[in-house]
Write a protein that holds these residues in place. Structure first.
Motif, PDB file in Angstrom:
ATOM      1  N   PHE A 188       0.821  -1.211   0.000  1.00 28.11           N
ATOM      2  CA  PHE A 188       0.000   0.000   0.000  1.00 28.11           C
ATOM      3  C   PHE A 188       0.856   1.263   0.000  1.00 28.11           C
ATOM      4  N   SER A 189       2.056   1.162  -0.526  1.00 25.71           N
ATOM      5  CA  SER A 189       2.984   2.299  -0.538  1.00 25.71           C
ATOM      6  C   SER A 189       3.582   2.517  -1.926  1.00 25.71           C
ATOM      7  N   PRO A 190       2.758   2.682  -2.955  1.00 30.09           N
ATOM      8  CA  PRO A 190       3.302   2.765  -4.312  1.00 30.09           C
ATOM      9  C   PRO A 190       4.164   3.998  -4.580  1.00 30.09           C
ATOM     10  N   LYS A 191       3.827   5.127  -3.977  1.00 32.91           N
ATOM     11  CA  LYS A 191       4.600   6.349  -4.245  1.00 32.91           C
ATOM     12  C   LYS A 191       6.022   6.232  -3.716  1.00 32.91           C
ATOM     13  N   LEU A 192       6.156   5.850  -2.456  1.00 36.61           N
ATOM     14  CA  LEU A 192       7.493   5.727  -1.865  1.00 36.61           C
ATOM     15  C   LEU A 192       8.258   4.561  -2.485  1.00 36.61           C
ATOM     16  N   ARG A 193       7.576   3.445  -2.712  1.00 38.01           N
ATOM     17  CA  ARG A 193       8.220   2.279  -3.323  1.00 38.01           C
ATOM     18  C   ARG A 193       8.832   2.649  -4.670  1.00 38.01           C
ATOM     19  N   ASP A 194       8.080   3.367  -5.496  1.00 39.28           N
ATOM     20  CA  ASP A 194       8.578   3.745  -6.817  1.00 39.28           C
ATOM     21  C   ASP A 194       9.624   4.857  -6.741  1.00 39.28           C
ATOM     22  N   ALA A 195       9.385   5.852  -5.913  1.00 41.67           N
ATOM     23  CA  ALA A 195      10.326   6.971  -5.802  1.00 41.67           C
ATOM     24  C   ALA A 195      11.678   6.513  -5.267  1.00 41.67           C
ATOM     25  N   TRP A 196      11.651   5.595  -4.318  1.00 46.72           N
ATOM     26  CA  TRP A 196      12.895   5.126  -3.709  1.00 46.72           C
ATOM     27  C   TRP A 196      13.413   3.836  -4.338  1.00 46.72           C
ATOM     28  N   LYS A 197      12.686   3.330  -5.339  1.00 44.44           N
ATOM     29  CA  LYS A 197      13.090   2.129  -6.073  1.00 44.44           C
ATOM     30  C   LYS A 197      13.347   0.930  -5.150  1.00 44.44           C
ATOM     31  N   ILE A 198      12.412   0.685  -4.254  1.00 47.59           N
ATOM     32  CA  ILE A 198      12.520  -0.454  -3.341  1.00 47.59           C
ATOM     33  C   ILE A 198      12.224  -1.720  -4.138  1.00 47.59           C
ATOM     34  N   SER A 199      13.171  -2.645  -4.129  1.00 47.30           N
ATOM     35  CA  SER A 199      13.080  -3.812  -5.013  1.00 47.30           C
ATOM     36  C   SER A 199      12.567  -5.076  -4.326  1.00 47.30           C
ATOM     37  N   SER A 200      12.649  -5.156  -3.006  1.00 46.73           N
ATOM     38  CA  SER A 200      12.170  -6.343  -2.299  1.00 46.73           C
ATOM     39  C   SER A 200      11.966  -6.014  -0.826  1.00 46.73           C
ATOM     40  N   VAL A 201      11.335  -6.949  -0.134  1.00 49.02           N
ATOM     41  CA  VAL A 201      11.142  -6.795   1.306  1.00 49.02           C
ATOM     42  C   VAL A 201      11.777  -7.978   2.018  1.00 49.02           C
ATOM     43  N   PRO A 202      12.214  -7.786   3.234  1.00 49.47           N
ATOM     44  CA  PRO A 202      12.176  -6.544   3.998  1.00 49.47           C
ATOM     45  C   PRO A 202      13.218  -5.542   3.490  1.00 49.47           C
ATOM     46  N   CYS A 203      12.866  -4.272   3.615  1.00 46.21           N
ATOM     47  CA  CYS A 203      13.792  -3.198   3.257  1.00 46.21           C
ATOM     48  C   CYS A 203      13.731  -2.149   4.358  1.00 46.21           C
ATOM     49  N   LEU A 204      14.856  -1.897   4.965  1.00 46.46           N
ATOM     50  CA  LEU A 204      14.952  -0.868   5.994  1.00 46.46           C
ATOM     51  C   LEU A 204      15.544   0.375   5.340  1.00 46.46           C
ATOM     52  N   VAL A 205      14.754   1.436   5.299  1.00 46.34           N
ATOM     53  CA  VAL A 205      15.207   2.690   4.703  1.00 46.34           C
ATOM     54  C   VAL A 205      15.617   3.617   5.839  1.00 46.34           C
ATOM     55  N   LEU A 206      16.876   4.014   5.829  1.00 48.68           N
ATOM     56  CA  LEU A 206      17.393   4.927   6.838  1.00 48.68           C
ATOM     57  C   LEU A 206      17.319   6.336   6.274  1.00 48.68           C
ATOM     58  N   LEU A 207      16.712   7.243   7.046  1.00 55.02           N
ATOM     59  CA  LEU A 207      16.484   8.603   6.570  1.00 55.02           C
ATOM     60  C   LEU A 207      17.138   9.624   7.480  1.00 55.02           C
ATOM     61  N   ARG A 208      17.695  10.640   6.866  1.00 60.03           N
ATOM     62  CA  ARG A 208      18.229  11.780   7.598  1.00 60.03           C
ATOM     63  C   ARG A 208      17.555  13.018   7.021  1.00 60.03           C
ATOM     64  N   ASN A 209      16.888  13.764   7.869  1.00 61.87           N
ATOM     65  CA  ASN A 209      16.155  14.959   7.451  1.00 61.87           C
ATOM     66  C   ASN A 209      15.160  14.653   6.334  1.00 61.87           C
ATOM     67  N   GLY A 210      14.511  13.498   6.423  1.00 67.24           N
ATOM     68  CA  GLY A 210      13.482  13.116   5.479  1.00 67.24           C
ATOM     69  C   GLY A 210      13.960  12.526   4.170  1.00 67.24           C
ATOM     70  N   GLU A 211      15.269  12.470   3.968  1.00 65.79           N
ATOM     71  CA  GLU A 211      15.834  11.937   2.724  1.00 65.79           C
ATOM     72  C   GLU A 211      16.511  10.595   2.979  1.00 65.79           C
ATOM     73  N   PRO A 212      16.258   9.604   2.124  1.00 65.06           N
ATOM     74  CA  PRO A 212      16.907   8.293   2.317  1.00 65.06           C
ATOM     75  C   PRO A 212      18.417   8.394   2.135  1.00 65.06           C
ATOM     76  N   VAL A 213      19.144   7.807   3.092  1.00 64.55           N
ATOM     77  CA  VAL A 213      20.606   7.786   3.003  1.00 64.55           C
ATOM     78  C   VAL A 213      21.139   6.362   2.836  1.00 64.55           C
ATOM     79  N   ARG A 214      20.295   5.368   3.124  1.00 64.29           N
ATOM     80  CA  ARG A 214      20.728   3.979   2.977  1.00 64.29           C
ATOM     81  C   ARG A 214      19.512   3.059   2.889  1.00 64.29           C
TER      82      ARG A 214
END
Length: 104
Positions: A60-86
């Motif tokens: 249920f997260s198509p915008k973030l999945r596509d914007a951040w190009k998440i390819s599989s789960v589990p995926c831990l997205v680390l964010l600094r100031n709202g921007e993914p860094v890892r």
């Protein structure tokens, strides 16, 4: 603090840019590995990581999945100031996750 479940629309509405360090675990309810990853993050959180932890259903997260190009789960997205860094796809151990979360 526990891992907060959040919907994509709520996350986008938060406007987290410029507000610190966060981590989002993208997972699926039918993924066994995702459940293990979530438990490992709960343990790391209990040890006192200085990060706000969220979890989000990838289905249920198509915008973030596509914007951040998440390819599989589990995926831990680390964010600094709202921007993914890892993007971490391999949840090796609680110690590994603790160190990742402490460094962002």
């Amino acid at each position: 603090m526990a891992i907060r479940e959040i919907e994509e629309s709520d996350w986008l509405r938060l406007g987290r840019i410029g507000t610190g360090r966060d981590a989002i675990l993208f997972s699926s309810p039918f993924c066994g590995t995702c459940k293990v990853a979530e438990r490992m993050l709960e343990i790391a959180d209990a040890a006192g990581v200085p990060v706000t932890l969220y979890k989000m259903n990838i289905n249920f997260s198509p915008k973030l999945r596509d914007a951040w190009k998440i390819s599989s789960v589990p995926c831990l997205v680390l964010l600094r100031n709202g921007e993914p860094v890892r993007f971490e796809y391999t949840m090796r151990s609680v110690d590994h996750l603790y160190k990742l979360l402490a460094e962002i």
